[in-house]
Scaffold this motif. Structure first.
Motif, short mmCIF file in Angstrom:
data_model
loop_
_atom_site.label_atom_id
_atom_site.label_comp_id
_atom_site.label_asym_id
_atom_site.label_seq_id
_atom_site.Cartn_x
_atom_site.Cartn_y
_atom_site.Cartn_z
N MET A 275 5.49 -51.08 16.93
CA MET A 275 4.81 -49.79 16.84
C MET A 275 5.52 -48.73 17.68
N GLU A 276 6.05 -49.19 18.82
CA GLU A 276 6.76 -48.24 19.67
C GLU A 276 7.99 -47.70 18.96
N ASN A 277 8.71 -48.59 18.26
CA ASN A 277 9.89 -48.14 17.51
C ASN A 277 9.50 -47.18 16.40
N LEU A 278 8.38 -47.49 15.74
CA LEU A 278 7.92 -46.61 14.67
C LEU A 278 7.58 -45.22 15.22
N ALA A 279 6.85 -45.20 16.33
CA ALA A 279 6.47 -43.92 16.92
C ALA A 279 7.70 -43.15 17.38
N ARG A 280 8.66 -43.89 17.97
CA ARG A 280 9.86 -43.21 18.45
C ARG A 280 10.66 -42.62 17.29
N SER A 281 10.86 -43.43 16.25
CA SER A 281 11.66 -42.94 15.11
C SER A 281 10.95 -41.77 14.41
N GLY A 282 9.63 -41.90 14.26
CA GLY A 282 8.90 -40.81 13.62
C GLY A 282 8.92 -39.54 14.44
N PHE B 26 11.18 -50.64 5.24
CA PHE B 26 10.70 -49.54 4.41
C PHE B 26 9.32 -49.82 3.86
N ARG B 27 9.09 -51.05 3.47
CA ARG B 27 7.80 -51.44 2.90
C ARG B 27 7.14 -52.41 3.87
N TRP B 28 6.03 -52.06 4.39
CA TRP B 28 5.20 -50.89 4.17
C TRP B 28 5.18 -49.96 5.39
N LEU C 254 10.51 -40.51 4.09
CA LEU C 254 10.55 -41.59 3.10
C LEU C 254 11.99 -41.88 2.69
N ALA C 255 12.78 -40.82 2.46
CA ALA C 255 14.17 -41.02 2.09
C ALA C 255 14.95 -41.64 3.24
N GLY C 256 14.68 -41.20 4.46
CA GLY C 256 15.40 -41.74 5.61
C GLY C 256 15.14 -43.22 5.81
N TYR C 257 13.88 -43.66 5.72
CA TYR C 257 13.57 -45.08 5.89
C TYR C 257 14.14 -45.92 4.74
N MET D 280 15.13 -57.84 4.74
CA MET D 280 14.09 -56.90 5.13
C MET D 280 12.95 -56.92 4.12
N ASN D 281 13.27 -57.03 2.84
CA ASN D 281 12.23 -57.10 1.83
C ASN D 281 11.39 -58.36 1.98
N ARG D 282 12.04 -59.49 2.29
CA ARG D 282 11.29 -60.74 2.45
C ARG D 282 10.40 -60.68 3.68
N ARG D 283 10.88 -60.02 4.71
CA ARG D 283 10.05 -59.90 5.92
C ARG D 283 8.81 -59.07 5.65
N SER D 284 9.02 -57.97 4.83
CA SER D 284 7.89 -57.10 4.56
C SER D 284 6.87 -57.78 3.68
N SER D 285 7.31 -58.77 2.87
CA SER D 285 6.38 -59.48 1.99
C SER D 285 5.86 -60.76 2.62
#
Length: 837
Positions: free
Chosen positions: A1-8, A133-135, A188-191, A429-434
């Motif tokens: 979450m910290e990485n998400l907040a920082r990147s956003g 990217f997802r989700w 969205l495009a960046g991620y 990355m796709n397998r991790r998200s699923s």
């Protein structure tokens, strides 16, 4: 979450900063143009024919003198196509008056800077921190969009403009939503790029890599969007600079950061055979090459847009050949079963994009009016995209094989293979998200997969080598079909394409020439129709004839529609070789409605500018293909000249006219003559007996002007005075020969009473009367004269019969004082004097 907040947070900060810098540059340029940024932007939008709230509300122009911060915030909100609320609060006669409305414009460069800045930030940190990217990427993008909306709303509050009784603020629902779309879309495009192309150094390189690695309809849609966007921006910039300089507003070029994206969108909408349309208050108004209800003079005629259509056709052929080359190396997505996908994507994109970022309008009093690309234009976008598919799936491959020289121009359309480690990273990355378990070789112990190092792709060239590097490929131009059919879906080997036979090549060349000739002919006809054979040129030709004084030609171009006798002043002789004609004619605008058109014109007569209207209609065709426009009603007006029965004609600009040349509206007092707008000098023809000073009138015409009236002061000459005096002497001279009291030969007999009792009369004129100029009256009724009473004296001798003795006659003498009066008619150059009884 910290990485998400920082990147956003970093992405949003970079995006807002980029938008701020772009708006700062725009504001500085705008302030260099004028002290009122708001006026300049709304004026520029209005010149494109777009309705704004200033048209609806009428009070926003009271806003002057925005400071630099307010200007920056204004352009930040305008850049995302945000909405401005406008409120007016003033004092009325008995109570306060308030009004409110809103306005918005198409997106500017600062909006796209916001999206790219956000994409840059989230890509940089999303790639470093392996954010899926997802989700998580999608959810974070939504949060970034909401945060951007809040930031813009706060900025709008800070940058609120309030001057006198008008308040303009960017706080609106539209501002929030558009900030959400731009920032959220950029995130969205960046991620997405951070996951699909992590081997790039920045988001721009990532876009480039993704663009060349994409396959199928996504690649076709992206290429079509990119090529058409670049084409529209380049041509729009040229047209914008040209129109600004030609219109005498070269300084408006500095506003291109705010207006260029919107103008390029308008250009593509019209130049791709679509149209601009008005909705709401001006519903029904549209502007396009195939359909139009408004004039195009403000853009120098729509004919030049046919050149843009030709460029769109060339771009479509180019895109089709690029897709054909791509299909030859990547046949998995080649086939008619896939041909509907890219057109559908183009249609959906254009419908959303044009409505969100290319609409200009406002609302007030419960009414909304806006202009944007016609909503049906999404079908046009799909049409051009489908033409790309047709070229790629029909004759495109044969042309590529038969003309190897084209390969260097279209090789960029082939798919560049994605390096294996990038594919492994993305799949992991796709397998991790699923929730699936990542391969041990890629992901170990739940740790994020390693990011592949950046790779610089090799430029396509000759040969099919990759020098041992699985991440690059160099494609050779295809020739004959390969011996072994390629594996479906694996790019790198050209698909089987047979070269054309000589006959087929000849047929293709002939067909290409015919198609090219037809396209060039259509473009030429369109250009000539709008630039040469258009109603504006017809009006310019007519006004040019009038301003040059060639009234004979003007009367042939547009029949005056009056009797021949009444056209005496509609000839070139009345113009004095143009010195008496109107000057500085100009066509302000032309509105076309089917086979009818209305031109708003202006011209000058002796420095007085007059605005008027000319109506036109189509009258068949000329040179087979082109419409023939004719002016329906001539530019006629009237001049009224005081009617003098004393003269049978007058000179107007040295053209002799009389009652027979006068028209409707003439009376006993004035004669009305039909004329073209210009300068008219009224004078008398050369005459020995009458004289008058000339009078000059400036006849402007126009619907609001009254009829010009010319009145000249006619005076008698000394020769006329002498002629009347001579006539009086001749008349009185007959009295000495009259002995009969009842004779009419002597005007003095009227003064004798009881003529039956008088005989043997004899008149002796002791003093002949004489007149001077002051005794002659010249009016609309004619020429009359009267001597002063007593100016003439005469002695009468006669015999008087006695009252009581009728046989007795007594000699008598009597003195008389008298005056004479009469009228004069000058006919055939000679005066005819008639004495009154």
């Amino acid at each position: 979450m910290e990485n998400l907040a920082r990147s956003g947070g970093i992405g949003l900060g970079i995006g807002v900063g980029a938008a701020f810098v772009t708006s700062l540059i725009t504001a500085i340029l705008a302030l260099a143009v004028s002290s009122s940024v708001l006026d300049q932007v709304f004026d520029s939008a209005g010149s494109l024919g777009a309705p704004t709230s200033t048209d609806l509300l009428g009070n926003a122009r009271d806003v002057q003198g925005m400071n630099i911060l307010q200007s920056i915030i204004f352009f930040m909100i305008q850049g995302i196509a945000g909405g401005f609320s406008i409120n007016y609060q003033g004092d009325g006669l008995f109570s306060s008056v308030s009004a409110s409305g809103s306005a918005w414009m198409g997106a500017g460069l600062s909006g796209y800077a916001l999206a790219l800045g956000v994409a840059f930030g989230v890509y940089m940190f999303g790639r470093k921190n392996t954010i899926r990217f997802r989700w998580m990427g999608v959810a974070t993008s939504a949060v970034i969009g909401v945060a951007a909306g809040i930031v813009y709303e706060l900025l709008a509050l800070v940058g609120r403009i309030q001057v006198s009784s008008v308040t303009v603020s960017g706080t609106s629902v539209r501002t929030f939503l558009m900030a959400f779309l731009f920032a959220g879309g950029g995130a969205l495009a960046g991620y997405a790029l951070a996951q699909t192309t992590p081997d790039a150094s920045n988001v721009f390189s990532a876009m480039h890599l993704w663009f060349h690695r994409a396959r199928g309809f996504i690649r076709t849609f992206a290429e079509t969007l990119f090529v058409f966007a670049v084409l529209a921006l380049a041509v729009a910039l040229i047209l914008y600079v040209f129109a600004s300089i030609r219109g005498g507003e070269a300084a408006l070029i500095l506003l291109f950061p705010a207006l260029l994206p919107m103008i390029s969108g308008f250009l593509f909408s019209v130049g791709s055979l679509g149209a601009m349309a008005a909705y709401g208050g001006n519903a029904g108004m549209n502007l396009g090459l195939l359909t139009s209800s408004v004039g195009a003079s403000s853009v120098s005629g729509l004919g030049w847009f046919w050149l843009y259509v030709l460029l769109v056709v060339i771009a479509t052929l180019y895109l089709g050949l690029r897709e054909a080359a791509r299909n030859m190396y990547d046949p998995a997505y080649a086939g008619w079963q896939h041909s509907w996908k890219a057109p559908l994507a183009a249609a959906v994109f254009w419908l959303v994009f044009s409505y969100a970022t290319l609409s200009v309008g406002g609302s007030a009093g419960g009414h909304t009016a806006f202009m944007m690309p016609a909503m049906w234009s999404f079908l046009i976008a799909a049409f051009w995209s489908f033409l790309v598919e047709i070229v790629a799936l029909t004759f495109g491959p044969s042309i590529i094989v038969s003309v190897p020289g084209l390969w260097k121009l279209i090789v960029g359309g082939t798919v560049r293979p994605t390096p294996k480690e990038v594919l492994d990273y993305s799949n992991a990355m796709n397998r991790r998200s699923s929730g699936a378990t990542a391969p041990a070789a890629t992901v170990s112990g739940g740790v994020s997969p390693s990011v592949p190092s950046p790779v610089t792709p090799a430029m396509p060239g000759s040969g099919a080598q990759n020098n041992g590097d699985p991440r690059t490929v160099q494609m050779a131009a295809p020739s004959a079909a390969p011996a072994t059919p390629p594996v479906s879906g694996v790019p790198g080997t050209p698909a089987a394409v047979q070269p054309m036979s000589p006959n087929a090549k000849k047929t293709m060349i002939i067909v290409g020439i015919i198609v090219g000739v037809l396209v060039v002919a259509a473009a030429t006809i369109g250009i000539l129709t709008s630039t040469v054979f258009n109603p504006k040129n017809t009006v310019n030709e007519y006004l040019g004839q009038l301003s040059s004084g060639d009234y004979d030609a003007a009367s042939k171009t547009v029949d005056p529609g009056i009797d021949t006798n009444r056209r005496a002043l509609l000839t070139s002789a009345a113009s004095g070789n143009g010195k008496n004609a109107l000057s500085s004619p100009k066509v302000d605008s032309v509105t076309v409605n089917g086979s009818d058109a209305t031109a708003q014109i202006e011209y000058s007569v002796h420095g007085t500018v007059t605005k008027g209207t000319l109506t036109l209609r189509k009258d068949g065709s000329t040179m087979l293909f082109f419409p023939k426009w004719v002016v329906s009603k001539p530019l006629l007006t009237n001049i009224a000249v005081e009617n003098f029965d004393a003269v049978d004609s007058v000179l107007i600009n040295n053209v002799k006219v009389s009652k027979k040349n006068a028209g409707a509206g003439s009376s006993d007092g004035y004669l009305v003559f039909a004329v073209y707008p210009g300068t008219y000098t009224v004078s008398l023809p050369k005459n020995d007996y009458l004289t008058a000073s000339s009078v000059t009138k400036y006849v402007t015409g126009g619907s609001s002007s009254s009829m010009a009236e010319a009145s000249i002061k006619v005076k008698a000459t000394d020769k006329l005075v002498s002629a009347i005096n001579d006539a009086m002497k001749a008349k009185l001279g007959k009295c000495g020969k009259v002995s009969d009291a009842k004779s009419d030969a002597c005007p003095l007999n009227e003064r004798i009473y009881s003529t039956d009792s008088k005989r043997n009369l004899s008149w002796t004129i002791t003093k002949f009367p004489a007149i001077t100029r002051k005794d002659i009256s010249i009016t609309s009724s004619g020429i009359s004269f009267r001597t002063d009473y007593g100016d003439g004296k005469a002695t009468l001798t006669y015999e008087q019969q006695d009252w009581f003795d009728q046989n007795t006659w007594t000699p008598e003498t009597e003195d008389f004082s008298f005056s004479l009066s009469g009228t004069v008619n000058i006919a055939n150059g000679k005066p005819d004097v008639t004495f009154e009884d």
